[in-house]
Design a protein around this motif. Structure first.
Motif, PDB file in Angstrom:
ATOM      1  N   LYS A   2     107.254  22.901 132.950  1.00  0.00           N
ATOM      2  CA  LYS A   2     107.013  21.543 133.426  1.00  0.00           C
ATOM      3  C   LYS A   2     108.269  21.212 134.110  1.00  0.00           C
ATOM      4  O   LYS A   2     109.583  21.535 133.797  1.00  0.00           O
ATOM      5  CB  LYS A   2     106.952  20.767 131.920  1.00  0.00           C
ATOM      6  CG  LYS A   2     105.511  21.103 131.373  1.00  0.00           C
ATOM      7  CD  LYS A   2     105.348  19.690 130.380  1.00  0.00           C
ATOM      8  CE  LYS A   2     104.052  19.999 129.698  1.00  0.00           C
ATOM      9  NZ  LYS A   2     103.749  19.247 128.543  1.00  0.00           N
ATOM     10  N   GLU A  54     104.650  11.802 128.332  1.00  0.00           N
ATOM     11  CA  GLU A  54     105.481  13.341 128.614  1.00  0.00           C
ATOM     12  C   GLU A  54     107.256  13.386 127.943  1.00  0.00           C
ATOM     13  O   GLU A  54     107.514  14.082 127.538  1.00  0.00           O
ATOM     14  CB  GLU A  54     105.294  13.682 130.028  1.00  0.00           C
ATOM     15  CG  GLU A  54     103.770  14.243 130.396  1.00  0.00           C
ATOM     16  CD  GLU A  54     103.946  14.659 131.814  1.00  0.00           C
ATOM     17  OE1 GLU A  54     104.927  15.005 132.290  1.00  0.00           O
ATOM     18  OE2 GLU A  54     102.765  14.879 132.200  1.00  0.00           O
ATOM     19  N   SER A  57     107.287  13.535 124.290  1.00  0.00           N
ATOM     20  CA  SER A  57     107.063  14.756 123.740  1.00  0.00           C
ATOM     21  C   SER A  57     108.135  15.791 123.890  1.00  0.00           C
ATOM     22  O   SER A  57     108.365  16.631 123.094  1.00  0.00           O
ATOM     23  CB  SER A  57     105.596  15.352 124.563  1.00  0.00           C
ATOM     24  OG  SER A  57     105.393  16.908 124.153  1.00  0.00           O
TER      25      SER A  57
END
Length: 471
Positions: A2, A54, A57
């Motif tokens: 990511k 995100e 997380s």
């Protein structure tokens, strides 16, 4: 993988700008433009909400990841207990580095080398019978510290070099139950002109090929009896020597080497000379060939020596081995009972082709008594002589070598006093001459014992082993 959140957020801003620009460019009503702008803001808010989720997380994943092990400190460490007020734990703490140990020159030397070597012998059978040690002078089986030398070699910018060497050894001439330490090579050499160098101090007088070959380089464990009986070994003196072709013909500088010196003549480590006469010694070496034969490295070296000395009573004229014939045919060192004049000469040759070496040498001496102040010499004139021939071959190149030597000495003091020996040896070069193991079998005949059987056996056998280490 990511992409980072910061990258994603910054990428959304130009998207919003691109979405707004068309709205501003259009000409419809303000209500249309406002509606489109509200939809764009709504999309941006949704995207922002996703990015925040995100981020949360990623934080959870980072917190759950195991801690990377600490990189150990370089260098030496020790365990140390650390207490933080609640708990205690052990951790490695780096120790301060110790300064290196080194040796500095005491003077302005540009080169200084510390070294040496050790030779340990195992001797079984008729020990040293080939040196005339049987009957009255017989030796027992033994382990022997043959040589244990330490040396310091240096060089000065002013064209001087030097060497200081001492030897711890079990010497048959000292005592059977203790070692002797004595100086061997102690000299200064001026080498500015390779053609004409000057050497002063103590070293081997230039006489005899086998005698001049270093102890660590000879192909049999011990030198021959003729070499030990008829060569002067180490002496105190001064010598001129050099290679005249060094600059005239550099490619053939080894073709000619000369040595000429005067020495006290009464041995090493002495503080006085036996008389006002010096021993004169000269040697000439020629290398007429050095190149290839049948595709292998080859060479031929020739040499010749001359010596003259006038000695007084009490001088040992066989300084490393034996020459005096005892009544049973054995030999002892020859210490003069009166004055003498000696003239000696020798000739030698060394031929090498690949793994094969052939070496031969002949030595002869005239020992004539002198009457001094009306005192007779106390012995008859005699002319001892001897020779040896030695062949060697590398069975396994540079590793395993076989050697055979045939030698003979005639002391010329009584009838049939000749001593002959044959040596068969095997040498294992573990790391060249630096680590070497040698084994020799020596068979000896005494012509005197054969002619006079009442004195005992005339045949003798010995096995010698040696381990050598150079450091």
């Amino acid at each position: 993988m990511k992409k980072p959140v910061l990258f994603r957020f910054s990428a959304a801003v130009p998207i919003l700008v691109l979405a707004v620009q068309p709205l501003l460019a259009q000409g419809p009503s303000d209500s249309d433009r406002l509606e489109k702008l509200e939809r764009a803001v709504e999309q941006l808010q949704k995207r922002n909400t996703q990015l925040e989720a995100e981020i949360k997380s990623l934080k959870k994943q980072t917190a759950a990841a195991p801690t990377a092990p600490a990189v150990p400190a370089e260098g030496p460490t020790k365990k140390q207990v650390v207490y933080d007020g609640k708990t205690s734990a052990e951790k490695n703490v780096s120790l301060p580095e110790k300064p290196p140990v080194y040796v500095l020159q005491g003077g302005p030397e540009i080169k200084l080398t510390l070294g040496g070597f050790i030779q340990v012998n195992f001797e079984d059978g008729d020990v040293s019978a080939f040196e005339g040690r049987f009957g009255l002078t017989a030796l027992k089986d033994r382990l022997r510290l043959r040589r244990a030398r330490i040396s310091l070699i240096g060089e000065f910018a002013e064209q001087f070099d030097f060497k200081i060497e001492g030897d711890f050894e079990n010497s048959d001439g000292i005592s059977s139950n203790r070692t002797d330490f004595s100086g061997t090579d102690i000299f200064i050499n001026w080498h500015k002109f390779p053609e004409a160098q000057i050497k002063l101090g103590q070293w081997k007088a230039p006489f005899g090929l086998e005698q001049l070959t270093p102890d660590t380089k000879i192909f049999t464990i011990e030198r021959s009896l003729p070499t030990g009986a008829l060569t002067p070994e180490r002496q105190l003196g001064v010598q001129f020597w050099g290679q005249p072709l060094t600059h005239v013909w550099p490619e053939e500088k080894d073709f000619l080497t000369y040595y000429a010196g005067i020495f006290n003549g009464n041995g090493r480590n002495t503080t006085i000379s036996d008389n006002n006469n010096f021993m004169a010694v000269g040697r000439l070496e020629l290398m007429p060939f050095k190149g290839k034969l049948f595709g292998q490295d080859s060479s031929l070296k020739l040499g010749g020596d001359i010596l003259n000395s006038r000695d007084d009573k009490g001088v040992n004229i066989s300084q490393t081995l034996n020459l005096l014939v005892n009544h049973d045919g054995s030999l002892s060192p020859f210490v003069l009972p009166g004055a003498d004049e000696r003239t000696a000469w020798s000739a030698d040759a060394w031929f090498t082709i690949g793994p094969f070496d052939l070496i031969g040498e002949y030595l002869a001496e005239d020992v004539d008594g002198r009457t001094v102040a009306g005192v007779a010499p106390g012995f008859k004139n005699f002319d001892p002589s001897g020779w040896y021939v030695q062949g060697s071959y590398f069975i396994i190149p540079k590793t395993v070598q076989a050697a055979v030597k045939w030698e003979s000495l005639e002391p010329d003091q009584v009838a049939d006093d000749n001593i002959r020996s044959i040596t068969a040896g095997l040498n294992y070069y573990i790391h060249g001459d630096s680590v070497k193991v040698m084994v020799d079998y020596v068979h000896t005949w005494s012509d005197f014992r054969e002619a006079h059987p009442q004195f005992g056996s005339d045949n003798f056998d010995e096995v010698i082993g040696r381990v050598q280490v150079i450091f």
